[in-house]
Design a protein around this motif. Structure first.
Motif, PDB file in Angstrom:
ATOM      1  N   ALA A 169       1.291 -46.044  12.584  1.00 11.93           N
ATOM      2  CA  ALA A 169       0.376 -47.151  12.288  1.00 11.93           C
ATOM      3  C   ALA A 169      -0.308 -47.663  13.552  1.00 11.93           C
ATOM      4  O   ALA A 169      -0.347 -48.869  13.808  1.00 11.93           O
ATOM      5  N   ALA A 170      -0.845 -46.737  14.349  1.00 14.45           N
ATOM      6  CA  ALA A 170      -1.588 -47.139  15.542  1.00 14.45           C
ATOM      7  C   ALA A 170      -2.735 -48.050  15.134  1.00 14.45           C
ATOM      8  O   ALA A 170      -3.409 -47.803  14.142  1.00 14.45           O
ATOM      9  N   PRO A 171      -2.950 -49.128  15.860  1.00 12.18           N
ATOM     10  CA  PRO A 171      -3.888 -50.159  15.392  1.00 12.18           C
ATOM     11  C   PRO A 171      -5.324 -49.668  15.328  1.00 12.18           C
ATOM     12  O   PRO A 171      -5.748 -48.783  16.079  1.00 12.18           O
ATOM     13  N   ALA A 172      -6.043 -50.263  14.404  1.00 15.58           N
ATOM     14  CA  ALA A 172      -7.465 -49.978  14.255  1.00 15.58           C
ATOM     15  C   ALA A 172      -8.278 -51.096  14.874  1.00 15.58           C
ATOM     16  O   ALA A 172      -7.841 -52.246  14.935  1.00 15.58           O
ATOM     17  N   GLY A 173      -9.486 -50.765  15.329  1.00 22.25           N
ATOM     18  CA  GLY A 173     -10.368 -51.769  15.900  1.00 22.25           C
ATOM     19  C   GLY A 173     -10.980 -52.651  14.827  1.00 22.25           C
ATOM     20  O   GLY A 173     -11.259 -52.210  13.704  1.00 22.25           O
ATOM     21  N   THR A 174     -11.217 -53.900  15.188  1.00 22.01           N
ATOM     22  CA  THR A 174     -11.814 -54.864  14.268  1.00 22.01           C
ATOM     23  C   THR A 174     -13.331 -54.769  14.314  1.00 22.01           C
ATOM     24  O   THR A 174     -13.933 -54.782  15.382  1.00 22.01           O
ATOM     25  N   GLY A 175     -13.956 -54.678  13.130  1.00 21.91           N
ATOM     26  CA  GLY A 175     -15.401 -54.676  13.049  1.00 21.91           C
ATOM     27  C   GLY A 175     -15.960 -56.087  12.962  1.00 21.91           C
ATOM     28  O   GLY A 175     -15.228 -57.076  12.944  1.00 21.91           O
ATOM     29  N   ASN A 176     -17.290 -56.173  12.943  1.00 20.76           N
ATOM     30  CA  ASN A 176     -18.004 -57.452  12.917  1.00 20.76           C
ATOM     31  C   ASN A 176     -17.522 -58.372  14.031  1.00 20.76           C
ATOM     32  O   ASN A 176     -17.220 -59.545  13.828  1.00 20.76           O
ATOM     33  N   THR A 177     -17.435 -57.793  15.241  1.00 20.62           N
ATOM     34  CA  THR A 177     -16.985 -58.516  16.426  1.00 20.62           C
ATOM     35  C   THR A 177     -18.093 -58.511  17.473  1.00 20.62           C
ATOM     36  O   THR A 177     -18.500 -57.435  17.927  1.00 20.62           O
ATOM     37  N   PRO A 178     -18.637 -59.694  17.855  1.00 21.73           N
ATOM     38  CA  PRO A 178     -18.321 -61.021  17.338  1.00 21.73           C
ATOM     39  C   PRO A 178     -18.847 -61.216  15.924  1.00 21.73           C
ATOM     40  O   PRO A 178     -19.743 -60.486  15.492  1.00 21.73           O
ATOM     41  N   PRO A 179     -18.304 -62.207  15.196  1.00 23.46           N
ATOM     42  CA  PRO A 179     -18.671 -62.353  13.783  1.00 23.46           C
ATOM     43  C   PRO A 179     -20.150 -62.683  13.590  1.00 23.46           C
ATOM     44  O   PRO A 179     -20.722 -63.494  14.315  1.00 23.46           O
ATOM     45  N   GLN A 180     -20.748 -62.023  12.593  1.00 25.26           N
ATOM     46  CA  GLN A 180     -22.120 -62.304  12.171  1.00 25.26           C
ATOM     47  C   GLN A 180     -22.125 -62.433  10.656  1.00 25.26           C
ATOM     48  O   GLN A 180     -21.266 -61.871   9.968  1.00 25.26           O
ATOM     49  N   SER A 181     -23.090 -63.158  10.139  1.00 27.24           N
ATOM     50  CA  SER A 181     -23.250 -63.277   8.693  1.00 27.24           C
ATOM     51  C   SER A 181     -24.706 -62.999   8.342  1.00 27.24           C
ATOM     52  O   SER A 181     -25.599 -63.698   8.846  1.00 27.24           O
ATOM     53  N   PRO A 182     -24.958 -61.968   7.500  1.00 26.13           N
ATOM     54  CA  PRO A 182     -24.013 -61.015   6.912  1.00 26.13           C
ATOM     55  C   PRO A 182     -23.312 -60.180   7.986  1.00 26.13           C
ATOM     56  O   PRO A 182     -23.797 -60.061   9.106  1.00 26.13           O
ATOM     57  N   SER A 183     -22.199 -59.573   7.589  1.00 27.16           N
ATOM     58  CA  SER A 183     -21.400 -58.789   8.522  1.00 27.16           C
ATOM     59  C   SER A 183     -22.196 -57.628   9.088  1.00 27.16           C
ATOM     60  O   SER A 183     -22.977 -56.975   8.399  1.00 27.16           O
ATOM     61  N   GLN A 184     -21.972 -57.343  10.387  1.00 29.18           N
ATOM     62  CA  GLN A 184     -22.654 -56.218  11.026  1.00 29.18           C
ATOM     63  C   GLN A 184     -21.855 -54.928  10.969  1.00 29.18           C
ATOM     64  O   GLN A 184     -22.333 -53.881  11.430  1.00 29.18           O
ATOM     65  N   GLY A 185     -20.639 -54.951  10.410  1.00 28.71           N
ATOM     66  CA  GLY A 185     -19.853 -53.719  10.351  1.00 28.71           C
ATOM     67  C   GLY A 185     -18.471 -53.951   9.788  1.00 28.71           C
ATOM     68  O   GLY A 185     -18.139 -55.038   9.300  1.00 28.71           O
ATOM     69  N   ASN A 186     -17.649 -52.903   9.865  1.00 30.80           N
ATOM     70  CA  ASN A 186     -16.326 -52.905   9.238  1.00 30.80           C
ATOM     71  C   ASN A 186     -15.252 -52.394  10.196  1.00 30.80           C
ATOM     72  O   ASN A 186     -15.542 -51.803  11.234  1.00 30.80           O
ATOM     73  N   ASN A 187     -14.003 -52.595   9.787  1.00 31.33           N
ATOM     74  CA  ASN A 187     -12.866 -52.184  10.593  1.00 31.33           C
ATOM     75  C   ASN A 187     -12.695 -50.667  10.591  1.00 31.33           C
ATOM     76  O   ASN A 187     -13.088 -49.970   9.643  1.00 31.33           O
ATOM     77  N   GLY A 188     -12.071 -50.160  11.660  1.00 26.27           N
ATOM     78  CA  GLY A 188     -11.639 -48.772  11.680  1.00 26.27           C
ATOM     79  C   GLY A 188     -10.367 -48.593  10.884  1.00 26.27           C
ATOM     80  O   GLY A 188      -9.749 -49.549  10.400  1.00 26.27           O
ATOM     81  N   GLY A 189      -9.959 -47.320  10.719  1.00 26.08           N
ATOM     82  CA  GLY A 189      -8.711 -47.005  10.030  1.00 26.08           C
ATOM     83  C   GLY A 189      -7.560 -46.859  11.008  1.00 26.08           C
ATOM     84  O   GLY A 189      -7.757 -46.515  12.181  1.00 26.08           O
ATOM     85  N   THR A 190      -6.358 -47.112  10.540  1.00 24.25           N
ATOM     86  CA  THR A 190      -5.172 -46.975  11.390  1.00 24.25           C
ATOM     87  C   THR A 190      -4.774 -45.505  11.509  1.00 24.25           C
ATOM     88  O   THR A 190      -5.075 -44.679  10.646  1.00 24.25           O
ATOM     89  N   GLY A 191      -4.068 -45.205  12.603  1.00 23.32           N
ATOM     90  CA  GLY A 191      -3.535 -43.866  12.802  1.00 23.32           C
ATOM     91  C   GLY A 191      -2.033 -43.859  12.585  1.00 23.32           C
ATOM     92  O   GLY A 191      -1.387 -44.907  12.514  1.00 23.32           O
ATOM     93  N   GLY A 192      -1.478 -42.664  12.452  1.00 23.25           N
ATOM     94  CA  GLY A 192      -0.023 -42.516  12.338  1.00 23.25           C
ATOM     95  C   GLY A 192       0.429 -41.434  13.282  1.00 23.25           C
ATOM     96  O   GLY A 192      -0.260 -40.430  13.460  1.00 23.25           O
ATOM     97  N   GLY A 193       1.569 -41.609  13.912  1.00 23.94           N
ATOM     98  CA  GLY A 193       1.915 -40.725  15.014  1.00 23.94           C
ATOM     99  C   GLY A 193       3.111 -39.847  14.797  1.00 23.94           C
ATOM    100  O   GLY A 193       3.647 -39.720  13.699  1.00 23.94           O
ATOM    101  N   GLY A 194       3.503 -39.223  15.904  1.00 25.90           N
ATOM    102  CA  GLY A 194       4.610 -38.286  15.875  1.00 25.90           C
ATOM    103  C   GLY A 194       5.903 -38.898  15.405  1.00 25.90           C
ATOM    104  O   GLY A 194       6.735 -38.217  14.802  1.00 25.90           O
ATOM    105  N   VAL A 195       6.118 -40.184  15.665  1.00 21.83           N
ATOM    106  CA  VAL A 195       7.356 -40.834  15.243  1.00 21.83           C
ATOM    107  C   VAL A 195       7.492 -40.761  13.736  1.00 21.83           C
ATOM    108  O   VAL A 195       8.574 -40.539  13.193  1.00 21.83           O
TER     109      VAL A 195
END
Length: 307
Positions: A169-195
């Motif tokens: 569950a490697a973290p995903a980046g947050t989209g719409n940073t800094p916040p805008q309205s309407p939103s300028q984008g979306n979050n990335g997806g999480t990763g999963g690792g060797g563990v």
């Protein structure tokens, strides 16, 4: 009611009421200059427009009359994260996507335009794309994909970069940073690792959808972009980059596809990932094996007005 100037070189304005709001339409010739391309007049939604398309930085220069314009501002896409052998790197986030109407411009005024470059850099965490700007409107560069176990400052952005596969569950980046309205984008997806045993990475976020999380045999595809017709034809912009595949010896992990709108495909261990498409703000594909993450695509700025 139409008001036409006695000077034939000036624009005239057509004022009308629509849903309780006044709208202004400026006509050429000579209303404004600037951009790499100025389109011929084209119809869209019952009106006729001229668009100024900026693929590189410049200025939108209004001549002797004020008016209102519509804009599309897409930032540069983020670079995909490099592989952390045998784990794949996360896909780059798409550049921020912002559009608006009724933006007032003044006579005899120059408005600066910046077109953001795609993120590019070394073999580690992906670099964020650069911002695109029209006057007071800024779209933020897409977040870089994740390479390792940390969560770098480059990962958030217009759309967030995907998580790498170095930890569960490697973290995903947050989209719409800094916040805008309407939103300028979306979050990335999480990763999963060797563990957790699946070595898959997340896709970068897109303007029209989140990046997909990594799964046991599949790195996440990039989030979809958003279609826009301000250029005179429908074009999809700001797709997220696909996550790069892991290549452990005993598990087959497929790379993620790039999101519609210029997102690059993730690397599959033997072939480098795809770069974000030029002037779409697409995120770069994540790396795999020995490959670094691929570069994000440059953004675009389009300014149009009714004629």
């Amino acid at each position: 009611m139409g008001i036409k100037s006695n000077n034939s070189t000036e624009s005239y304005f057509n004022f009308f009421s629509e849903s309780g709001k006044d709208a202004m339409a400026a006509t050429t010739p000579g209303f404004a200059t600037g951009g790499n391309v100025i389109t011929a007049p084209y119809p869209d939604g019952g009106s006729t427009y001229v668009a100024h398309i900026f693929k590189t930085p410049g200025s939108f220069d209004v001549a002797g009359s004020p008016g209102t314009v519509e804009y599309l501002v897409v930032a540069g896409g983020g670079q995909g994260g490099g592989a952390n052998n045998p784990e794949g790197g996360g896909g780059g986030g798409a550049g921020g996507y912002r559009t608006g109407t009724g933006f007032a411009v003044n006579a005899a005024t120059s408005y600066p335009v910046t077109v953001g470059a795609g993120g590019h850099g070394g073999p580690g965490n992906g670099a964020r794309g650069s911002n695109s700007v029209f006057s007071t409107v800024t779209s933020t560069g897409g977040g870089g994909g994740l390479h390792s176990t940390d969560s770098p400052s480059e990962q958030p952005g217009g759309s967030g970069g995907g998580g790498g596969a170095a930890t569960s569950a490697a973290p995903a980046g947050t989209g719409n940073t800094p916040p805008q309205s309407p939103s300028q984008g979306n979050n990335g997806g999480t990763g999963g690792g060797g563990v957790s045993g699946f070595y898959a990475s997340g896709g970068g976020g897109g303007a029209g959808g989140v990046g997909t999380n990594g799964a046991p045999t599949q790195s996440g595809p990039g989030g979809a972009g958003t279609a826009n017709s301000f250029s005179g034809s429908s074009v999809t912009y700001a797709g997220g980059g696909g996550g790069g595949s892991g290549h452990p010896s005993n598990i087959a992990v497929a790379p993620g596809d790039g999101g519609a709108g210029g997102g690059g495909d993730g690397s599959n261990s033997y072939v480098p990932g795809g770069t974000g498409s030029v002037n779409t703000g697409g995120g770069g594909g994540g790396g795999s094996g020995v490959f670094a993450g691929s570069n994000g695509g440059p953004g675009i700025v389009i300014i149009r007005y009714v004629v």
